[in-house]
Motif scaffolding. Structure first.
Motif, PDB file in Angstrom:
ATOM      1  N   GLY A  64     107.578  69.029   8.990  1.00  0.00           N
ATOM      2  CA  GLY A  64     107.544  70.102  10.006  1.00  0.00           C
ATOM      3  C   GLY A  64     107.157  69.832  10.865  1.00  0.00           C
ATOM      4  O   GLY A  64     108.320  70.453  12.564  1.00  0.00           O
ATOM      5  N   ALA A  65     106.562  68.253  11.542  1.00  0.00           N
ATOM      6  CA  ALA A  65     107.043  68.069  12.655  1.00  0.00           C
ATOM      7  C   ALA A  65     108.149  67.419  13.274  1.00  0.00           C
ATOM      8  O   ALA A  65     108.464  67.502  14.552  1.00  0.00           O
ATOM      9  N   GLY A  66     108.503  66.966  12.276  1.00  0.00           N
ATOM     10  CA  GLY A  66     110.368  66.319  12.600  1.00  0.00           C
ATOM     11  C   GLY A  66     110.850  67.303  12.315  1.00  0.00           C
ATOM     12  O   GLY A  66     112.254  66.886  13.334  1.00  0.00           O
ATOM     13  N   LEU A  67     110.868  68.607  11.591  1.00  0.00           N
ATOM     14  CA  LEU A  67     111.456  69.252  11.772  1.00  0.00           C
ATOM     15  C   LEU A  67     112.455  70.098  12.541  1.00  0.00           C
ATOM     16  O   LEU A  67     113.493  70.088  13.628  1.00  0.00           O
ATOM     17  N   PHE A  68     111.038  69.460  14.257  1.00  0.00           N
ATOM     18  CA  PHE A  68     111.206  70.311  15.740  1.00  0.00           C
ATOM     19  C   PHE A  68     112.497  69.531  15.991  1.00  0.00           C
ATOM     20  O   PHE A  68     112.960  69.778  17.115  1.00  0.00           O
ATOM     21  N   PHE A  69     112.936  68.114  15.802  1.00  0.00           N
ATOM     22  CA  PHE A  69     113.672  67.184  16.421  1.00  0.00           C
ATOM     23  C   PHE A  69     115.244  67.314  15.317  1.00  0.00           C
ATOM     24  O   PHE A  69     116.069  67.015  16.497  1.00  0.00           O
ATOM     25  N   LEU A  70     115.174  67.901  14.538  1.00  0.00           N
ATOM     26  CA  LEU A  70     116.493  68.734  14.249  1.00  0.00           C
ATOM     27  C   LEU A  70     117.468  68.968  15.017  1.00  0.00           C
ATOM     28  O   LEU A  70     118.402  68.799  15.539  1.00  0.00           O
ATOM     29  N   THR A  71     117.171  69.921  15.789  1.00  0.00           N
ATOM     30  CA  THR A  71     117.128  71.198  16.602  1.00  0.00           C
ATOM     31  C   THR A  71     117.723  70.781  17.697  1.00  0.00           C
ATOM     32  O   THR A  71     118.254  70.858  18.655  1.00  0.00           O
ATOM     33  N   TYR A  72     116.737  69.869  17.834  1.00  0.00           N
ATOM     34  CA  TYR A  72     116.156  69.760  19.125  1.00  0.00           C
ATOM     35  C   TYR A  72     117.496  68.717  19.342  1.00  0.00           C
ATOM     36  O   TYR A  72     118.321  68.932  20.791  1.00  0.00           O
ATOM     37  N   TYR A 267     106.581  58.797  18.152  1.00  0.00           N
ATOM     38  CA  TYR A 267     106.329  60.125  17.359  1.00  0.00           C
ATOM     39  C   TYR A 267     105.590  60.215  16.095  1.00  0.00           C
ATOM     40  O   TYR A 267     104.414  60.634  15.591  1.00  0.00           O
ATOM     41  N   THR A 268     105.593  58.773  15.481  1.00  0.00           N
ATOM     42  CA  THR A 268     104.068  58.938  14.319  1.00  0.00           C
ATOM     43  C   THR A 268     103.191  58.386  14.802  1.00  0.00           C
ATOM     44  O   THR A 268     102.270  59.122  14.261  1.00  0.00           O
ATOM     45  N   VAL A 269     102.638  57.870  16.201  1.00  0.00           N
ATOM     46  CA  VAL A 269     101.277  57.466  16.681  1.00  0.00           C
ATOM     47  C   VAL A 269     101.150  59.151  16.936  1.00  0.00           C
ATOM     48  O   VAL A 269     100.059  59.104  16.853  1.00  0.00           O
ATOM     49  N   ILE A 270     101.411  59.364  17.803  1.00  0.00           N
ATOM     50  CA  ILE A 270     101.616  61.062  17.773  1.00  0.00           C
ATOM     51  C   ILE A 270     101.229  61.681  17.118  1.00  0.00           C
ATOM     52  O   ILE A 270      99.525  62.921  17.833  1.00  0.00           O
ATOM     53  N   PHE A 271     101.522  62.150  15.877  1.00  0.00           N
ATOM     54  CA  PHE A 271     101.620  63.280  15.184  1.00  0.00           C
ATOM     55  C   PHE A 271     100.301  62.606  13.779  1.00  0.00           C
ATOM     56  O   PHE A 271     100.293  63.527  13.364  1.00  0.00           O
ATOM     57  N   PHE A 272      99.855  60.885  14.124  1.00  0.00           N
ATOM     58  CA  PHE A 272      99.458  60.994  12.955  1.00  0.00           C
ATOM     59  C   PHE A 272      98.214  60.339  13.598  1.00  0.00           C
ATOM     60  O   PHE A 272      97.355  60.126  12.758  1.00  0.00           O
ATOM     61  N   LEU A 273      97.925  59.768  14.232  1.00  0.00           N
ATOM     62  CA  LEU A 273      96.730  59.258  15.088  1.00  0.00           C
ATOM     63  C   LEU A 273      95.837  59.572  14.542  1.00  0.00           C
ATOM     64  O   LEU A 273      95.163  59.116  14.352  1.00  0.00           O
ATOM     65  N   PRO A 274      95.507  60.956  15.050  1.00  0.00           N
ATOM     66  CA  PRO A 274      94.580  62.282  15.071  1.00  0.00           C
ATOM     67  C   PRO A 274      94.029  62.579  13.662  1.00  0.00           C
ATOM     68  O   PRO A 274      92.469  61.516  13.484  1.00  0.00           O
ATOM     69  N   GLY A 391     110.122  59.389  11.545  1.00  0.00           N
ATOM     70  CA  GLY A 391     109.145  58.914  11.338  1.00  0.00           C
ATOM     71  C   GLY A 391     107.784  59.742  10.863  1.00  0.00           C
ATOM     72  O   GLY A 391     107.873  59.284  10.170  1.00  0.00           O
ATOM     73  N   PRO A 392     107.628  60.876  11.574  1.00  0.00           N
ATOM     74  CA  PRO A 392     106.675  61.522  10.809  1.00  0.00           C
ATOM     75  C   PRO A 392     106.666  62.468   9.640  1.00  0.00           C
ATOM     76  O   PRO A 392     106.127  62.527   8.337  1.00  0.00           O
ATOM     77  N   THR A 393     108.312  62.487   9.443  1.00  0.00           N
ATOM     78  CA  THR A 393     108.615  62.650   7.998  1.00  0.00           C
ATOM     79  C   THR A 393     108.345  61.606   6.612  1.00  0.00           C
ATOM     80  O   THR A 393     107.847  61.557   5.702  1.00  0.00           O
ATOM     81  N   VAL A 394     108.686  60.021   7.118  1.00  0.00           N
ATOM     82  CA  VAL A 394     108.681  59.227   6.252  1.00  0.00           C
ATOM     83  C   VAL A 394     107.010  59.188   6.082  1.00  0.00           C
ATOM     84  O   VAL A 394     106.845  58.377   5.112  1.00  0.00           O
ATOM     85  N   MET A 395     106.129  59.454   7.266  1.00  0.00           N
ATOM     86  CA  MET A 395     105.287  58.669   7.156  1.00  0.00           C
ATOM     87  C   MET A 395     103.973  59.980   6.332  1.00  0.00           C
ATOM     88  O   MET A 395     102.837  59.427   5.629  1.00  0.00           O
ATOM     89  N   GLY A 396     104.477  61.100   6.575  1.00  0.00           N
ATOM     90  CA  GLY A 396     103.996  61.852   5.305  1.00  0.00           C
ATOM     91  C   GLY A 396     104.481  61.646   4.094  1.00  0.00           C
ATOM     92  O   GLY A 396     102.858  61.806   3.146  1.00  0.00           O
ATOM     93  N   ILE A 397     104.931  61.164   3.740  1.00  0.00           N
ATOM     94  CA  ILE A 397     105.808  60.548   2.233  1.00  0.00           C
ATOM     95  C   ILE A 397     104.448  59.198   2.469  1.00  0.00           C
ATOM     96  O   ILE A 397     104.082  59.289   1.297  1.00  0.00           O
ATOM     97  N   ILE A 398     104.284  58.612   2.884  1.00  0.00           N
ATOM     98  CA  ILE A 398     103.879  57.041   2.568  1.00  0.00           C
ATOM     99  C   ILE A 398     102.088  57.191   2.719  1.00  0.00           C
ATOM    100  O   ILE A 398     101.594  56.499   1.560  1.00  0.00           O
ATOM    101  N   GLU A 399     101.672  58.367   2.916  1.00  0.00           N
ATOM    102  CA  GLU A 399     100.680  59.013   3.506  1.00  0.00           C
ATOM    103  C   GLU A 399     100.173  59.440   2.343  1.00  0.00           C
ATOM    104  O   GLU A 399      98.962  59.624   1.435  1.00  0.00           O
ATOM    105  N   GLN A 400     101.192  60.225   1.769  1.00  0.00           N
ATOM    106  CA  GLN A 400     100.932  61.724   0.233  1.00  0.00           C
ATOM    107  C   GLN A 400     101.279  59.675  -0.608  1.00  0.00           C
ATOM    108  O   GLN A 400     100.603  60.547  -1.740  1.00  0.00           O
ATOM    109  N   THR A 401     102.172  59.349  -0.713  1.00  0.00           N
ATOM    110  CA  THR A 401     102.092  58.875  -2.389  1.00  0.00           C
ATOM    111  C   THR A 401     101.355  57.340  -2.322  1.00  0.00           C
ATOM    112  O   THR A 401     100.993  57.322  -3.112  1.00  0.00           O
ATOM    113  N   THR A 402     100.968  56.498  -1.150  1.00  0.00           N
ATOM    114  CA  THR A 402     100.040  56.340  -1.233  1.00  0.00           C
ATOM    115  C   THR A 402      98.733  56.230  -0.961  1.00  0.00           C
ATOM    116  O   THR A 402      97.897  55.160  -1.435  1.00  0.00           O
ATOM    117  N   GLY A 403      97.933  57.086  -0.539  1.00  0.00           N
ATOM    118  CA  GLY A 403      97.095  57.774   0.200  1.00  0.00           C
ATOM    119  C   GLY A 403      96.784  56.581   1.868  1.00  0.00           C
ATOM    120  O   GLY A 403      94.814  57.065   1.908  1.00  0.00           O
TER     121      GLY A 403
END
Length: 444
Positions: A64-72, A267-274, A391-403
């Motif tokens: 969802g974080a990354g979908l913004f950039f598709l239409t953008y 955008y990976t830092v923005i969406f995942f650092l918090p 970036g955010p899409t792959v980062m979300g997958i990495i976080e979910q699969t590797t923890g």
């Protein structure tokens, strides 16, 4: 005297006038970008509470974080071409009203599907703002001054992330007031200022120098003539008057590749650092917001002080390469160290975020003119911003699969080093003409 030097002399803007332009234009544009970034990235702070209230998983959040950039990205070029026709004042006002309304509407998502839809709509609404401002700056500043103006504009991102963390954390603590969740308060209160500021933009932003009430008529006409001569020289040297010539320009695609890798990181830092900070200890939402803001202080210092040093083509390229290497080093430190040292590594990387970005756009803009300049800047930004989706899409997958979200930072470092190697081949328009001349003479 060579043509590049004569062009440079023709387009040089007197220092007092340049200072006046920066003082009159940049504060409003920076505030616009502050609000823009708050509204596109506030889901980073809303992530944890939205996942609890709506059941949105880490992978769904990343998508969802990354979908913004598709239409953008899809609407970037058309939006910039429209702005070139109708003027910046009207078009930036339109962008702000629609994105503000949709930002408020984000408060009423009910699950993953509505979350995806609203992010897509928000991306379409905001499309064209950044390349539109990059185009707008070419109406006021020559190539030598543009990196500095762009650096000031990008301060908006830093301010948004410095202010956005503590502000968002405080708004999340309104949870339960009037029956709203904290994340709903976040979207509503941060969305409304875009609509209100749109009326200020409509009233105060001049389309070009001759429509600025604070410039003398003769001064405005002289400025427009200088910049028109510079743009004409760029276009005649490269034949870049239409989108077809832009697409065929290998330098434009090289700039896109570098920008793509750069945007992956930001955008990976923005969406995942918090989220990374939140998992490293028992922090309140306000403290997470404060800690998340620290890299953006470093980014602000870099954006305010370093782009002005990119005063020549060779120096711009060296700063671009060095900045990307520093960013990669910071990501590796963050991936392989303790949380405290890791945050310092992110700060190190962030110090070069907008030094790099302000320089990247000077390369394609030095080669284009007319509608090609509008479309070319839109093309660079739209293709590069796909990094904001990947970036955010792959980062979300990495976080979910590797923890462990930190594993994705190594991938970012590799991408940045590739971008640094590619940057060595970037050339400004005047350099390209000199290279072509030397090549002809050596073959004669």
């Amino acid at each position: 005297m060579s043509k590049p030097n004569s062009t440079s002399a023709t387009s040089a803007t007197p220092a007092p006038l340049n200072s006046l332009l920066l003082r009159k234009l940049m504060p409003l544009l920076v505030i616009v970008y502050v609000i823009s970034f708050l509204d596109r990235t506030n889901i980073a702070l809303a992530k944890h509470s939205m996942s609890i209230d709506l059941g949105i998983s880490a992978a769904a959040y990343g998508l969802g974080a990354g979908l913004f950039f598709l239409t953008y990205a899809l609407f970037e070029i058309p939006s910039n071409l429209v702005m070139h026709k109708v003027g910046a004042r009207f078009w930036i006002t339109r962008i702000m009203v629609t994105w503000g309304a949709l930002s408020v509407a984000m408060a009423f998502v009910t699950g993953e599907t509505s979350f995806y839809v609203m992010r897509l709509l928000l991306g379409a609404a905001e499309a064209g703002l950044f390349p539109g401002v990059m185009l707008y700056l070419t109406y006021w500043f020559g190539r030598e001054e543009r990196a500095r103006a762009t650096g000031y504009f990008l301060l908006g991102v830093c301010v948004a992330n410095i202010v956005g963390g503590p502000l968002g954390g405080a708004l999340l603590e309104l949870d339960g007031r009037l029956g709203f969740h904290g994340w709903q308060w976040l979207f509503v209160i941060e969305g409304l200022p875009a609509i209100l500021l749109a009326f200020v933009v409509w009233k105060m932003l001049p389309d070009r120098p001759t429509s600025a009430p604070w410039l003398a008529r003769d001064e405005a006409l002289a400025l427009e003539r200088r910049l028109a001569a510079e743009h004409a020289a760029q276009g005649s040297a490269h034949g870049s008057h239409g989108l077809r010539s832009v697409i065929a320009d290998r330098q434009v695609w090289l700039a896109i590749l570098v920008y793509f890798c750069h945007q992956l990181t930001i955008y990976t830092v923005i969406f995942f650092l918090p989220g990374i900070i939140g998992k490293s200890g028992h922090f309140s939402p306000l403290m997470i917001g404060l800690l998340s803001a620290t890299p953006w202080v470093a980014a602000a210092i870099g954006a305010a002080t370093l782009p002005r040093l990119a005063s020549s083509s060779s120096r711009s390229r060296r700063m671009l390469i060095g900045g990307l290497v520093v960013m990669a080093s910071g990501m590796l430190i963050a991936a392989w160290s303790t949380p405290v040292i890791g945050l310092l590594g992110v700060c190190m990387s962030a110090s070069m975020f907008f030094v790099v970005q302000s320089i990247i756009f000077t390369f394609p803009s030095s080669r284009l003119s007319g509608s090609a300049l509008a479309g070319g800047l839109g093309l660079v930004n739209s293709c590069g911003l796909l990094g904001g989706f990947v970036g955010p899409t792959v980062m979300g997958i990495i976080e979910q699969t590797t923890g462990r979200a930190m594993n994705g930072l190594v991938c970012l470092a590799v991408a940045l080093l590739i971008a640094a190697a590619c940057s060595a081949r970037l050339r400004h328009g005047n350099e390209q003409r000199a290279d072509d001349k030397r090549r002809v003479m050596s073959n004669a």
